[in-house]
Write an enzyme that holds these catalytic residues in place. Structure first.
Site, short mmCIF file in Angstrom:
data_model
loop_
_atom_site.label_atom_id
_atom_site.label_comp_id
_atom_site.label_asym_id
_atom_site.label_seq_id
_atom_site.Cartn_x
_atom_site.Cartn_y
_atom_site.Cartn_z
N CYS A 28 0.86 -1.27 -0.01
CA CYS A 28 0.09 -0.12 -0.35
C CYS A 28 1.03 1.09 0.72
CB CYS A 28 -1.05 -0.09 1.18
SG CYS A 28 -1.86 1.56 1.67
N ILE A 29 0.58 2.67 -0.81
CA ILE A 29 1.15 3.14 -0.94
C ILE A 29 0.33 4.61 -0.50
CG2 ILE A 29 1.28 3.41 -3.33
CD1 ILE A 29 3.95 5.39 -3.04
N LEU A 30 0.31 5.90 0.33
CA LEU A 30 -0.27 6.97 -0.37
C LEU A 30 0.32 8.16 0.51
CD1 LEU A 30 -3.14 7.61 1.13
CD2 LEU A 30 -2.02 8.42 3.06
N THR A 31 -0.07 9.05 -0.68
CA THR A 31 0.64 10.38 0.01
C THR A 31 -0.57 10.90 0.45
OG1 THR A 31 1.99 9.95 -2.37
CG2 THR A 31 2.17 11.71 -1.43
N GLN A 36 0.67 15.89 -2.09
CA GLN A 36 0.79 15.03 -4.04
C GLN A 36 1.59 15.89 -4.89
OE1 GLN A 36 -3.21 13.62 -4.45
NE2 GLN A 36 -3.78 11.78 -3.16
N ARG A 37 1.68 15.74 -5.54
CA ARG A 37 2.70 16.38 -6.93
C ARG A 37 3.63 17.12 -6.41
NH1 ARG A 37 0.38 15.04 -11.22
NH2 ARG A 37 1.06 16.86 -12.45
N LYS A 38 4.53 16.55 -4.81
CA LYS A 38 5.25 17.32 -4.23
C LYS A 38 6.70 16.20 -4.54
CE LYS A 38 3.53 20.09 -1.60
NZ LYS A 38 3.25 20.22 0.04
N GLY A 41 5.26 10.33 -3.48
CA GLY A 41 4.57 9.11 -3.83
C GLY A 41 6.48 8.48 -4.37
N GLU A 62 1.66 -4.32 -5.23
CA GLU A 62 0.39 -5.05 -4.93
C GLU A 62 -0.34 -5.20 -6.29
OE1 GLU A 62 -1.06 -7.14 -1.30
OE2 GLU A 62 -2.01 -5.03 -1.37
N SER A 66 -4.59 1.01 -8.30
CA SER A 66 -5.97 1.82 -8.97
C SER A 66 -4.96 2.73 -9.34
CB SER A 66 -5.53 2.75 -7.25
OG SER A 66 -4.31 3.52 -7.61
#
Length: 82
Positions: A28-31, A36-38, A41, A62, A66
C-alpha cells in the site's frame, strides 16, 4: 515528513509485505492529498525498490493498482527503463 515552522508533518506512508508469495514489494502507498505532486510518491516507490534490492528480491507492487497507482508506477518504470 515535511517540516515547517509549526513542526514536522506526515506526508504519506507505505506498507511492505515481509513475506509475499507473489513477490510484492509494496502492499500500500499513500501520499496525503495536500502533499501530492511534490515527488513523495516517486520517492516512496523508489525507496521500496531499493529495499527489495537489499533483500535480493525482484518485487512488484500488489495488484490491482488504483488508477493513480498505475500512472505512478508506469512513470517510475519509464524513468528506470528508458
Amino acid at each position: 515528513c515535511e517540516c515547517d515552522d509549526q513542526g514536522c508533518h506526515v506526508v504519506g506512508y507505505f506498507s511492505k509485505e515481509k513475506e509475499s508469495e507473489n513477490d510484492y514489494n509494496l502492499a500500500c502507498i499513500l501520499t496525503l492529498p495536500q502533499h501530492q505532486r511534490k515527488g513523495y510518491g516517486k520517492f516512496i516507490i523508489s525507496f521500496s525498490y531499493e529495499l527489495s534490492k537489499i533483500e535480493k528480491k525482484a518485487g512488484t507492487p500488489e495488484r490491482p493498482l488504483s488508477d493513480l497507482g498505475r500512472v505512478s508506477y508506469e512513470s517510475h518504470w519509464a524513468r528506470e527503463l528508458l
